[in-house]
Design a protein around this motif. Structure first.
Motif, PDB file in Angstrom:
ATOM      1  N   PHE A   1       8.832  11.767   2.004  1.00 14.36           N
ATOM      2  CA  PHE A   1       9.205  11.481   3.458  1.00 14.36           C
ATOM      3  C   PHE A   1      10.200  12.530   3.859  1.00 14.36           C
ATOM      4  O   PHE A   1       9.932  13.243   4.904  1.00 14.36           O
ATOM      5  CB  PHE A   1       9.717  10.085   3.581  1.00 14.36           C
ATOM      6  CG  PHE A   1      10.342   9.958   5.071  1.00 14.36           C
ATOM      7  CD1 PHE A   1       9.388   9.456   5.989  1.00 14.36           C
ATOM      8  CD2 PHE A   1      11.577   9.994   5.435  1.00 14.36           C
ATOM      9  CE1 PHE A   1      10.016   9.423   7.441  1.00 14.36           C
ATOM     10  CE2 PHE A   1      11.993   9.925   6.562  1.00 14.36           C
ATOM     11  CZ  PHE A   1      10.929   9.385   7.695  1.00 14.36           C
ATOM     12  N   TYR A   2      11.249  13.071   3.117  1.00 19.13           N
ATOM     13  CA  TYR A   2      12.009  13.977   3.270  1.00 19.13           C
ATOM     14  C   TYR A   2      11.592  15.349   3.624  1.00 19.13           C
ATOM     15  O   TYR A   2      12.142  16.076   4.498  1.00 19.13           O
ATOM     16  CB  TYR A   2      13.250  13.775   2.400  1.00 19.13           C
ATOM     17  CG  TYR A   2      14.018  12.409   2.469  1.00 19.13           C
ATOM     18  CD1 TYR A   2      14.422  11.896   3.787  1.00 19.13           C
ATOM     19  CD2 TYR A   2      14.496  11.756   1.435  1.00 19.13           C
ATOM     20  CE1 TYR A   2      15.024  10.502   3.744  1.00 19.13           C
ATOM     21  CE2 TYR A   2      15.055  10.658   1.455  1.00 19.13           C
ATOM     22  CZ  TYR A   2      15.291   9.917   2.629  1.00 19.13           C
ATOM     23  OH  TYR A   2      15.889   8.641   2.810  1.00 19.13           O
ATOM     24  N   GLU A   3      10.703  15.484   2.791  1.00 15.45           N
ATOM     25  CA  GLU A   3      10.231  17.059   2.586  1.00 15.45           C
ATOM     26  C   GLU A   3       9.059  17.099   3.732  1.00 15.45           C
ATOM     27  O   GLU A   3       8.894  18.350   4.297  1.00 15.45           O
ATOM     28  CB  GLU A   3       9.575  17.430   1.298  1.00 15.45           C
ATOM     29  CG  GLU A   3      10.765  17.429   0.310  1.00 15.45           C
ATOM     30  CD  GLU A   3      10.433  17.950  -1.101  1.00 15.45           C
ATOM     31  OE1 GLU A   3       9.311  18.125  -1.316  1.00 15.45           O
ATOM     32  OE2 GLU A   3      11.399  18.016  -2.009  1.00 15.45           O
ATOM     33  N   GLU A   4       8.160  16.078   4.016  1.00  9.93           N
ATOM     34  CA  GLU A   4       6.887  16.399   4.714  1.00  9.93           C
ATOM     35  C   GLU A   4       7.091  15.625   6.182  1.00  9.93           C
ATOM     36  O   GLU A   4       6.352  16.031   6.969  1.00  9.93           O
ATOM     37  CB  GLU A   4       5.802  15.990   4.132  1.00  9.93           C
ATOM     38  CG  GLU A   4       5.757  16.869   2.970  1.00  9.93           C
ATOM     39  CD  GLU A   4       4.358  16.367   2.181  1.00  9.93           C
ATOM     40  OE1 GLU A   4       3.274  15.890   2.717  1.00  9.93           O
ATOM     41  OE2 GLU A   4       4.208  16.747   0.859  1.00  9.93           O
TER      42      GLU A   4
ATOM     43  N   LEU B   1       0.952  -1.229   0.001  1.00 12.03           N
ATOM     44  CA  LEU B   1       0.038  -0.143  -0.076  1.00 12.03           C
ATOM     45  C   LEU B   1       0.872   1.253   0.057  1.00 12.03           C
ATOM     46  O   LEU B   1       1.753   1.427   0.774  1.00 12.03           O
ATOM     47  CB  LEU B   1      -0.734  -0.041   1.364  1.00 12.03           C
ATOM     48  CG  LEU B   1      -1.706  -1.110   1.397  1.00 12.03           C
ATOM     49  CD1 LEU B   1      -2.535  -0.995   2.526  1.00 12.03           C
ATOM     50  CD2 LEU B   1      -2.885  -1.403   0.301  1.00 12.03           C
ATOM     51  N   ILE B   2       0.649   2.242  -0.906  1.00 12.02           N
ATOM     52  CA  ILE B   2       1.277   3.431  -1.142  1.00 12.02           C
ATOM     53  C   ILE B   2       0.566   4.577  -0.238  1.00 12.02           C
ATOM     54  O   ILE B   2      -0.675   4.441  -0.505  1.00 12.02           O
ATOM     55  CB  ILE B   2       1.627   3.947  -2.455  1.00 12.02           C
ATOM     56  CG1 ILE B   2       2.431   2.862  -3.346  1.00 12.02           C
ATOM     57  CG2 ILE B   2       2.441   5.186  -2.470  1.00 12.02           C
ATOM     58  CD1 ILE B   2       3.639   2.202  -2.805  1.00 12.02           C
ATOM     59  N   SER B   3       1.195   4.933   0.512  1.00  3.95           N
ATOM     60  CA  SER B   3       0.492   6.080   1.523  1.00  3.95           C
ATOM     61  C   SER B   3       0.926   7.678   1.016  1.00  3.95           C
ATOM     62  O   SER B   3       2.000   8.030   0.720  1.00  3.95           O
ATOM     63  CB  SER B   3       0.652   5.932   3.102  1.00  3.95           C
ATOM     64  OG  SER B   3       0.020   6.842   3.582  1.00  3.95           O
ATOM     65  N   ASP B   4      -0.012   8.390   1.379  1.00  6.49           N
ATOM     66  CA  ASP B   4       0.549   9.957   1.220  1.00  6.49           C
ATOM     67  C   ASP B   4       0.672  10.434   2.796  1.00  6.49           C
ATOM     68  O   ASP B   4       0.772   9.391   3.931  1.00  6.49           O
ATOM     69  CB  ASP B   4      -0.486  10.777   0.832  1.00  6.49           C
ATOM     70  CG  ASP B   4      -2.057  11.133   1.658  1.00  6.49           C
ATOM     71  OD1 ASP B   4      -1.889  10.325   2.470  1.00  6.49           O
ATOM     72  OD2 ASP B   4      -2.883  11.534   1.129  1.00  6.49           O
ATOM     73  N   ALA B   5       1.139  11.519   3.080  1.00  5.56           N
ATOM     74  CA  ALA B   5       1.518  11.913   4.515  1.00  5.56           C
ATOM     75  C   ALA B   5       0.378  11.956   5.286  1.00  5.56           C
ATOM     76  O   ALA B   5       0.645  11.620   6.378  1.00  5.56           O
ATOM     77  CB  ALA B   5       2.141  13.251   4.319  1.00  5.56           C
ATOM     78  N   ASN B   6      -0.776  12.475   4.881  1.00  4.31           N
ATOM     79  CA  ASN B   6      -2.040  12.794   5.794  1.00  4.31           C
ATOM     80  C   ASN B   6      -2.585  11.234   6.541  1.00  4.31           C
ATOM     81  O   ASN B   6      -2.810  11.384   7.521  1.00  4.31           O
ATOM     82  CB  ASN B   6      -3.207  13.085   4.997  1.00  4.31           C
ATOM     83  CG  ASN B   6      -2.922  14.745   4.757  1.00  4.31           C
ATOM     84  OD1 ASN B   6      -2.527  15.482   5.305  1.00  4.31           O
ATOM     85  ND2 ASN B   6      -3.222  15.102   3.550  1.00  4.31           N
ATOM     86  N   ILE B   7      -2.434  10.375   5.585  1.00  4.85           N
ATOM     87  CA  ILE B   7      -2.822   9.006   6.406  1.00  4.85           C
ATOM     88  C   ILE B   7      -1.802   8.660   7.679  1.00  4.85           C
ATOM     89  O   ILE B   7      -2.584   8.179   8.748  1.00  4.85           O
ATOM     90  CB  ILE B   7      -2.896   7.690   5.323  1.00  4.85           C
ATOM     91  CG1 ILE B   7      -3.795   8.032   4.349  1.00  4.85           C
ATOM     92  CG2 ILE B   7      -3.194   6.388   6.138  1.00  4.85           C
ATOM     93  CD1 ILE B   7      -5.081   8.002   4.796  1.00  4.85           C
ATOM     94  N   LEU B   8      -0.723   8.849   7.412  1.00 11.20           N
ATOM     95  CA  LEU B   8       0.212   8.559   8.513  1.00 11.20           C
ATOM     96  C   LEU B   8       0.184   9.451   9.846  1.00 11.20           C
ATOM     97  O   LEU B   8       0.065   8.973  10.810  1.00 11.20           O
ATOM     98  CB  LEU B   8       1.823   8.377   7.875  1.00 11.20           C
ATOM     99  CG  LEU B   8       1.976   7.553   6.872  1.00 11.20           C
ATOM    100  CD1 LEU B   8       3.342   7.888   6.233  1.00 11.20           C
ATOM    101  CD2 LEU B   8       2.132   6.195   7.382  1.00 11.20           C
ATOM    102  N   ILE B   9      -0.033  10.833   9.347  1.00  8.36           N
ATOM    103  CA  ILE B   9      -0.478  11.846  10.353  1.00  8.36           C
ATOM    104  C   ILE B   9      -1.728  11.262  11.160  1.00  8.36           C
ATOM    105  O   ILE B   9      -1.780  11.360  12.211  1.00  8.36           O
ATOM    106  CB  ILE B   9      -0.411  13.164   9.739  1.00  8.36           C
ATOM    107  CG1 ILE B   9       1.013  13.327   9.416  1.00  8.36           C
ATOM    108  CG2 ILE B   9      -0.938  14.085  10.817  1.00  8.36           C
ATOM    109  CD1 ILE B   9       1.228  14.547   8.568  1.00  8.36           C
TER     110      ILE B   9
ATOM    111  N   GLU C   1       9.605  15.557  11.748  1.00 12.64           N
ATOM    112  CA  GLU C   1       8.796  15.186  13.075  1.00 12.64           C
ATOM    113  C   GLU C   1       8.153  13.566  13.222  1.00 12.64           C
ATOM    114  O   GLU C   1       7.761  13.316  14.198  1.00 12.64           O
ATOM    115  CB  GLU C   1       7.323  15.997  13.182  1.00 12.64           C
ATOM    116  CG  GLU C   1       8.057  17.485  13.201  1.00 12.64           C
ATOM    117  CD  GLU C   1       6.773  18.389  13.499  1.00 12.64           C
ATOM    118  OE1 GLU C   1       5.601  18.105  13.855  1.00 12.64           O
ATOM    119  OE2 GLU C   1       6.603  19.428  12.936  1.00 12.64           O
ATOM    120  N   HIS C   2       8.608  12.966  12.165  1.00 14.09           N
ATOM    121  CA  HIS C   2       7.935  11.596  12.294  1.00 14.09           C
ATOM    122  C   HIS C   2       9.129  10.402  11.850  1.00 14.09           C
ATOM    123  O   HIS C   2       8.445   9.486  11.068  1.00 14.09           O
ATOM    124  CB  HIS C   2       6.913  11.412  11.091  1.00 14.09           C
ATOM    125  CG  HIS C   2       5.779  12.358  11.563  1.00 14.09           C
ATOM    126  ND1 HIS C   2       4.628  12.240  12.413  1.00 14.09           N
ATOM    127  CD2 HIS C   2       5.461  13.695  10.926  1.00 14.09           C
ATOM    128  CE1 HIS C   2       3.949  13.379  12.525  1.00 14.09           C
ATOM    129  NE2 HIS C   2       4.484  14.182  11.602  1.00 14.09           N
TER     130      HIS C   2
END
Length: 171
Positions: free
Chosen positions: A37-40, A4-12, A44-45
């Motif tokens: 990942f590196y930019e967003e 599954l490929i995720s965007d940042a919002n899901i992980l947040i 913090e994560h």
């Protein structure tokens, strides 16, 4: 295991709901474009990598395809288009709650799922209880996350009913 490929919002969302450890126990491999990942997320994560998040590098034709997506779809961010390109490349679902990215993904024939679907999976696979899912939703809501709250409750109820049905059918 399915990728599954995720965007940042899901992980947040999952972090705000205090569900990251459980999410990485699901029978899926989770990946994100390395640049996203590196930019967003990295600052913090960074712990997401230790939990099992895979970073995928976009190269060559995949970068070209990503940039074509950026030109074609004005609303999703560049990094979101990288995630979409990666999902299309791997022929796997994209995890996002972003409506513009969702629309672009559907137009590109990429299956889309979101935070609410992940919550349901966690309940069905009994990695969390329905009450824990509701508590996580409250945490997400209090953190200002934007989800389809009523649909989330419906998904949790569906998961509860599925578990009850399975237990009722057991000899």
């Amino acid at each position: 295991m399915q990728l599954l490929i995720s965007d940042a919002n899901i992980l947040i969302d999952m972090e705000e709901g205090e569900l990251l450890p459980q999410m990485f126990q699901l029978p899926y491999n989770f990946s994100i474009p390395d640049i996203l990942f590196y930019e967003e997320l990295e600052q913090e994560h960074n712990h997401l990598i230790e939990l099992g998040l895979r970073l995928d590098e976009l190269e060559g034709e995949l970068v070209s395809y990503s940039l074509a997506l950026v030109e074609q779809y004005r609303k999703p961010s560049r990094n979101d288009c990288f995630a979409l390109a990666l999902a299309k490349h791997h022929q796997c679902p994209l995890l996002t709650g972003d409506k513009d990215l969702r629309a672009a993904a559907e137009n590109e024939a990429v299956v889309v799922m979101g935070t609410v679907w992940l919550l349901k999976q966690l309940v069905i696979l009994q990695l969390i209880t329905a009450d824990e899912a509701r508590t996580s939703l409250t945490l997400m809501k209090n953190a200002g996350r934007r989800l389809p709250w009523r649909r989330a409750e419906e998904y949790i109820l569906e998961a509860e009913q599925q578990i009850l049905k399975e237990h009722t059918l057991e000899p």
